[in-house]
Write a protein that holds these residues in place. Structure first.
Motif, PDB file in Angstrom:
ATOM      1  N   TYR A  62       0.824  -1.210   0.000  1.00  0.00           N
ATOM      2  CA  TYR A  62       0.000   0.000   0.000  1.00  0.00           C
ATOM      3  C   TYR A  62       0.861   1.264   0.000  1.00  0.00           C
ATOM      4  O   TYR A  62       0.448   2.284  -0.529  1.00  0.00           O
ATOM      5  N   ILE A  63       2.026   1.185   0.584  1.00  0.00           N
ATOM      6  CA  ILE A  63       2.907   2.361   0.604  1.00  0.00           C
ATOM      7  C   ILE A  63       3.403   2.676  -0.804  1.00  0.00           C
ATOM      8  O   ILE A  63       3.562   3.829  -1.178  1.00  0.00           O
ATOM      9  N   ILE A  64       3.592   1.626  -1.613  1.00  0.00           N
ATOM     10  CA  ILE A  64       3.973   1.827  -3.020  1.00  0.00           C
ATOM     11  C   ILE A  64       2.824   2.491  -3.771  1.00  0.00           C
ATOM     12  O   ILE A  64       3.034   3.405  -4.569  1.00  0.00           O
ATOM     13  N   SER A  65       1.612   2.047  -3.502  1.00  0.00           N
ATOM     14  CA  SER A  65       0.445   2.640  -4.160  1.00  0.00           C
ATOM     15  C   SER A  65       0.269   4.097  -3.747  1.00  0.00           C
ATOM     16  O   SER A  65      -0.097   4.940  -4.573  1.00  0.00           O
ATOM     17  N   TYR A  66       0.533   4.406  -2.491  1.00  0.00           N
ATOM     18  CA  TYR A  66       0.437   5.783  -2.019  1.00  0.00           C
ATOM     19  C   TYR A  66       1.484   6.660  -2.713  1.00  0.00           C
ATOM     20  O   TYR A  66       1.182   7.743  -3.199  1.00  0.00           O
ATOM     21  N   GLY A  67       2.712   6.184  -2.775  1.00  0.00           N
ATOM     22  CA  GLY A  67       3.764   6.929  -3.475  1.00  0.00           C
ATOM     23  C   GLY A  67       3.438   7.103  -4.945  1.00  0.00           C
ATOM     24  O   GLY A  67       3.665   8.174  -5.525  1.00  0.00           O
ATOM     25  N   LEU A  68       2.885   6.057  -5.556  1.00  0.00           N
ATOM     26  CA  LEU A  68       2.466   6.135  -6.957  1.00  0.00           C
ATOM     27  C   LEU A  68       1.369   7.180  -7.129  1.00  0.00           C
ATOM     28  O   LEU A  68       1.386   7.968  -8.076  1.00  0.00           O
TER      29      LEU A  68
END
Length: 195
Positions: A62-68
């Protein structure tokens, strides 16, 4: 000492040639996609759906999705912003028209559509590849990240829309502008003559 430097340079030359040739082929096919904007965006939508399915099936990253999401918001702001911001730069050249009597000047984006598409697609591909490495799966409470992102999106878009209203520009061209002068019934009946 001089011989070792020359040998490593000559050994790297075939590799550099292969990399350069691969880059040229990649660039050739990328250039061929330029006029096909609808197909490009459909491809990006497919990549987005694959990424969403991957994150949903794993229930993580989810942190990758947030950064994306933050990166895509930054791209969107560049896409919606004019090349020359009237608040920041004083120019002698092309600026946005502020009155109805001003000369028409086309809207030039800070981030062109092709670069917007390319950066977005590349970001989805990189984020998808990152989901295969567990080091990037930081445990977070995803509803908080989603709330942060929604608040950031709303505040940023509100500021951008206020900027558009203040400087009277629309970042989208909806068709070609047409002259809507008065037509008499005689000129409309003789319009077949122009065919």
């Amino acid at each position: 000492m001089d011989g070792s430097g020359g040998d490593s340079g000559s050994m790297a030359t075939p590799v550099q040639k292969k990399v350069h040739e691969a880059w040229r082929v990649y660039q050739y096919y990328l250039d061929k996609t330029t006029p096909h904007s609808t197909n490009r965006w459909i491809g990006t939508l497919v990549v987005f759906l694959i990424y969403c399915l991957r994150v949903y099936s794993i229930q993580g990253f989810y942190i990758i999705s947030y950064g994306l999401g933050i990166y895509l918001l930054n791209l969107l702001i560049g896409f919606l912003s004019p090349l020359v911001d009237p608040e920041l730069e004083v120019t002698d050249g092309a600026t946005l028209p502020t009155r109805g009597s001003d000369e028409f000047k086309p809207f030039i984006r800070r981030l062109p559509e092709f670069k917007f598409w390319y950066s977005m697609t590349k970001a989805f591909c990189i984020a998808f590849l990152m989901t295969f490495f567990s080091v990037f799966d930081v445990p977070v409470f995803w509803p908080i990240l989603l709330c942060y992102w929604v608040v950031l999106f709303v505040l940023t878009m509100r500021r951008q829309i206020a900027h558009m209203i203040k400087h009277k520009y629309i970042p989208f061209s909806i068709g070609k502008q047409k002259y809507s002068g008065r037509r008499s019934s005689a000129s409309s009946s003789s319009g077949s003559r122009a065919d």
